[in-house]
Scaffold this motif. Sequence first.
Motif, PDB file in Angstrom:
ATOM      1  N   LYS A   7       0.833  -1.208   0.000  1.00 53.91           N
ATOM      2  CA  LYS A   7       0.000   0.000   0.000  1.00 53.91           C
ATOM      3  C   LYS A   7       0.867   1.257   0.000  1.00 53.91           C
ATOM      4  O   LYS A   7       0.621   2.201  -0.759  1.00 53.91           O
ATOM      5  CB  LYS A   7      -0.924  -0.013   1.229  1.00 53.91           C
ATOM      6  N   GLU A   8       1.905   1.279   0.847  1.00 50.06           N
ATOM      7  CA  GLU A   8       2.777   2.450   0.930  1.00 50.06           C
ATOM      8  C   GLU A   8       3.532   2.676  -0.379  1.00 50.06           C
ATOM      9  O   GLU A   8       3.665   3.817  -0.848  1.00 50.06           O
ATOM     10  CB  GLU A   8       3.768   2.267   2.077  1.00 50.06           C
ATOM     11  N   LEU A   9       4.034   1.591  -0.979  1.00 50.46           N
ATOM     12  CA  LEU A   9       4.808   1.735  -2.224  1.00 50.46           C
ATOM     13  C   LEU A   9       3.926   2.167  -3.385  1.00 50.46           C
ATOM     14  O   LEU A   9       4.332   2.974  -4.227  1.00 50.46           O
ATOM     15  CB  LEU A   9       5.516   0.423  -2.558  1.00 50.46           C
ATOM     16  N   ILE A  10       2.713   1.644  -3.463  1.00 50.21           N
ATOM     17  CA  ILE A  10       1.812   2.039  -4.552  1.00 50.21           C
ATOM     18  C   ILE A  10       1.488   3.530  -4.435  1.00 50.21           C
ATOM     19  O   ILE A  10       1.475   4.257  -5.447  1.00 50.21           O
ATOM     20  CB  ILE A  10       0.528   1.179  -4.530  1.00 50.21           C
ATOM     21  N   GLU A  11       1.262   3.993  -3.233  1.00 46.77           N
ATOM     22  CA  GLU A  11       0.998   5.422  -3.042  1.00 46.77           C
ATOM     23  C   GLU A  11       2.217   6.257  -3.431  1.00 46.77           C
ATOM     24  O   GLU A  11       2.084   7.324  -4.043  1.00 46.77           O
ATOM     25  CB  GLU A  11       0.618   5.686  -1.587  1.00 46.77           C
ATOM     26  N   GLU A  12       3.409   5.768  -3.090  1.00 42.84           N
ATOM     27  CA  GLU A  12       4.631   6.482  -3.438  1.00 42.84           C
ATOM     28  C   GLU A  12       4.827   6.543  -4.953  1.00 42.84           C
ATOM     29  O   GLU A  12       5.149   7.593  -5.511  1.00 42.84           O
ATOM     30  CB  GLU A  12       5.825   5.793  -2.781  1.00 42.84           C
ATOM     31  N   VAL A  13       4.609   5.409  -5.626  1.00 48.75           N
ATOM     32  CA  VAL A  13       4.746   5.371  -7.090  1.00 48.75           C
ATOM     33  C   VAL A  13       3.748   6.327  -7.732  1.00 48.75           C
ATOM     34  O   VAL A  13       4.096   7.094  -8.651  1.00 48.75           O
ATOM     35  CB  VAL A  13       4.539   3.931  -7.609  1.00 48.75           C
ATOM     36  N   GLN A  14       2.507   6.321  -7.263  1.00 47.42           N
ATOM     37  CA  GLN A  14       1.488   7.195  -7.828  1.00 47.42           C
ATOM     38  C   GLN A  14       1.829   8.663  -7.622  1.00 47.42           C
ATOM     39  O   GLN A  14       1.651   9.495  -8.523  1.00 47.42           O
ATOM     40  CB  GLN A  14       0.129   6.869  -7.206  1.00 47.42           C
TER      41      GLN A  14
ATOM     42  N   LEU B 202       4.889  10.003  -7.201  1.00 45.54           N
ATOM     43  CA  LEU B 202       6.020  10.367  -8.057  1.00 45.54           C
ATOM     44  C   LEU B 202       5.597  10.466  -9.519  1.00 45.54           C
ATOM     45  O   LEU B 202       6.050  11.337 -10.260  1.00 45.54           O
ATOM     46  CB  LEU B 202       7.142   9.348  -7.902  1.00 45.54           C
ATOM     47  N   TYR B 203       4.732   9.567  -9.935  1.00 40.77           N
ATOM     48  CA  TYR B 203       4.280   9.557 -11.334  1.00 40.77           C
ATOM     49  C   TYR B 203       3.514  10.827 -11.675  1.00 40.77           C
ATOM     50  O   TYR B 203       3.678  11.401 -12.768  1.00 40.77           O
ATOM     51  CB  TYR B 203       3.409   8.325 -11.569  1.00 40.77           C
ATOM     52  N   GLN B 204       2.688  11.310 -10.747  1.00 41.23           N
ATOM     53  CA  GLN B 204       1.850  12.477 -11.013  1.00 41.23           C
ATOM     54  C   GLN B 204       2.542  13.804 -10.695  1.00 41.23           C
ATOM     55  O   GLN B 204       1.986  14.873 -10.959  1.00 41.23           O
ATOM     56  CB  GLN B 204       0.563  12.393 -10.181  1.00 41.23           C
ATOM     57  N   ALA B 205       3.753  13.735 -10.149  1.00 36.16           N
ATOM     58  CA  ALA B 205       4.410  14.959  -9.682  1.00 36.16           C
ATOM     59  C   ALA B 205       4.884  15.855 -10.824  1.00 36.16           C
ATOM     60  O   ALA B 205       5.075  17.059 -10.641  1.00 36.16           O
ATOM     61  CB  ALA B 205       5.597  14.601  -8.789  1.00 36.16           C
ATOM     62  N   ASP B 206       5.102  15.297 -12.020  1.00 37.99           N
ATOM     63  CA  ASP B 206       5.627  16.093 -13.126  1.00 37.99           C
ATOM     64  C   ASP B 206       5.274  15.415 -14.437  1.00 37.99           C
ATOM     65  O   ASP B 206       4.547  14.414 -14.474  1.00 37.99           O
ATOM     66  CB  ASP B 206       7.151  16.255 -12.989  1.00 37.99           C
ATOM     67  N   GLU B 207       5.821  15.948 -15.530  1.00 33.34           N
ATOM     68  CA  GLU B 207       5.569  15.393 -16.863  1.00 33.34           C
ATOM     69  C   GLU B 207       6.764  14.609 -17.396  1.00 33.34           C
ATOM     70  O   GLU B 207       6.835  14.290 -18.579  1.00 33.34           O
ATOM     71  CB  GLU B 207       5.225  16.527 -17.842  1.00 33.34           C
TER      72      GLU B 207
ATOM     73  N   ARG C 211      -3.440   9.000 -16.081  1.00 39.83           N
ATOM     74  CA  ARG C 211      -2.329   8.235 -16.674  1.00 39.83           C
ATOM     75  C   ARG C 211      -1.816   9.014 -17.879  1.00 39.83           C
ATOM     76  O   ARG C 211      -2.020   8.657 -19.037  1.00 39.83           O
ATOM     77  CB  ARG C 211      -2.812   6.857 -17.099  1.00 39.83           C
ATOM     78  N   THR C 212      -1.146  10.108 -17.572  1.00 45.05           N
ATOM     79  CA  THR C 212      -0.887  11.109 -18.613  1.00 45.05           C
ATOM     80  C   THR C 212       0.460  10.977 -19.327  1.00 45.05           C
ATOM     81  O   THR C 212       0.629  11.527 -20.407  1.00 45.05           O
ATOM     82  CB  THR C 212      -0.964  12.510 -17.995  1.00 45.05           C
ATOM     83  N   LYS C 213       1.420  10.323 -18.715  1.00 46.80           N
ATOM     84  CA  LYS C 213       2.746  10.298 -19.358  1.00 46.80           C
ATOM     85  C   LYS C 213       3.193   8.857 -19.620  1.00 46.80           C
ATOM     86  O   LYS C 213       2.806   7.927 -18.913  1.00 46.80           O
ATOM     87  CB  LYS C 213       3.765  11.041 -18.500  1.00 46.80           C
ATOM     88  N   PRO C 214       4.020   8.678 -20.630  1.00 47.79           N
ATOM     89  CA  PRO C 214       4.413   7.322 -21.028  1.00 47.79           C
ATOM     90  C   PRO C 214       5.378   6.675 -20.032  1.00 47.79           C
ATOM     91  O   PRO C 214       6.174   7.348 -19.387  1.00 47.79           O
ATOM     92  CB  PRO C 214       5.093   7.542 -22.378  1.00 47.79           C
TER      93      PRO C 214
END
Length: 507
Positions: free
Chosen positions: A26-33, A35-40, A72-75
């Motif tokens: 749960k903690e890692l999935i939140e972290e990945v999400q 980081l993924y949404q933090a920039d382009e 899910r905006t960036k490749p």
Amino acid sequence: MTVSVGMPARRAIPFKDSGGLAVVLKELIEEVQELYQADEVPWVIGYSGGKDSTAVLQLVWRALRELPEEKRTKPVHVISTDTLVENPIVASWVTQSLITMEKAAEEQRLPIKPHRLTPDVKDTFWVGLIGKGYPAPRPKFRWCTERLKIRPSNTFIRNVVREHGETILVLGIRKAESQARARTMARHEQRRVRDRLSPNGNLPNSLVYSPIEAWTNDEVWTFLMQLPNPWGHNNKDLLTMYQGASSDGECPLVVDNTTPSCGDSRFGCWTCTLVDQDKSMAAMIQNDEEKEWMQPLLELRNKLDVRDEDGRRNDKHLRDWRKMNGTIQLFNDQIVHGPYTQESRVNWLRELLGAQTLLRRKGPASVREIELISMGELHEIRRIWVFEKHEVEDLLPKIYEEKTGEKFPGGPLDEHLTLAGDEMELLREVCGDDELHFTTARELLAVERKFRTMTRRAGLFEELEKTIRRGYYENKEDAEQSALRNQREKQAPDLPLFDEETTNAPA
């Protein structure tokens, strides 16, 4: 002091100190999400098909799948580098996984894009070894890693950086892999610019994210076995592959804190001579009758790892005593040998094509089309032999037909050659057993032929002089003595000049 004897070592239960797998996940999935949404900045995941890279990709996949589709905006590029000499079982596994992955990503509407990368033809293992004559890789001459693995992936990453200005590399590196890896990761941690993102010293404008860096082998396997693979590739098959590559055939799941781990199997190139033995391939052959067809590959790999009677690596008898450019190099007053001789390269090609033909004729149906060396590589080797090494006999088509029973699908080079085959045989007959005389005469003729077709012949005499310098020795001993004389002359001390006031010479 009491010492217990024969007691199994006790290890920590996976994820026990972190609250269990569910909490960690749960903690890692939140972290990945986050980081993924933090920039382009686009992500690039390194995927080898092994347990660590599979775990990282599976983690990122689950995190993205739980995001709303509009976020899910960036490749996320998944890159897998095929050296073209990978263990065939692993190579087949990875290729099929990439195909399954691409289809599943489309169906689940995920921005995950798999890419299979390969080295340029000029950089492949067999072009280097058989074409150019590089000796089988050694720890002090590791010419293969840069060409086969690093260049293809770095080229892809640089292209992403060139297009987007920056990239984040997501890797399955772990501190528990080795002490050296742990030290390297700790050093990079000190320079982190954002939480969990470390700079990449080799690639500017790229950051490294290693989400499972603190996991143990047991924790990796626990994660893979308890959660289904989200793109549909069975992780139990991956476990079976690791199990088959262990010498004792054991690769258990962790059922208690004394169960041994399954994480020491190392997959790589079947031609690798950087290690003493290919333990994983040998174990696969030993543990599974269906994999006995790989025995010719293991035998060829062991032939490449040339050793003397004392078991020490020594292939000097297969190599030229001149460097690639024809110069003589000394180390501790002894000649440093250069590339494989023409005879050695011809023999390696025969061995390779023989193994390929044997597998195609007698191997199981799944390997009847196996390609140990591609036609593109064969054409490049032929070009190097004839036009760079001036081996104008053009032996490759004959060897190909001899070992495969098929005609080589390449046009004749007669119009480019100095002498026809019969004339080359006559030249060899004239030179007798003097191989150095023959190769020098052959190269001189090739140089002259090359410049004959040019409008301006500028540089002809320089090329002829270089050829003569490479071949003016009588033999290896003469070359060694000549190099020693030159070395002594360079090291000779300056003599003091005569001084009129101190000399005792008569007036």
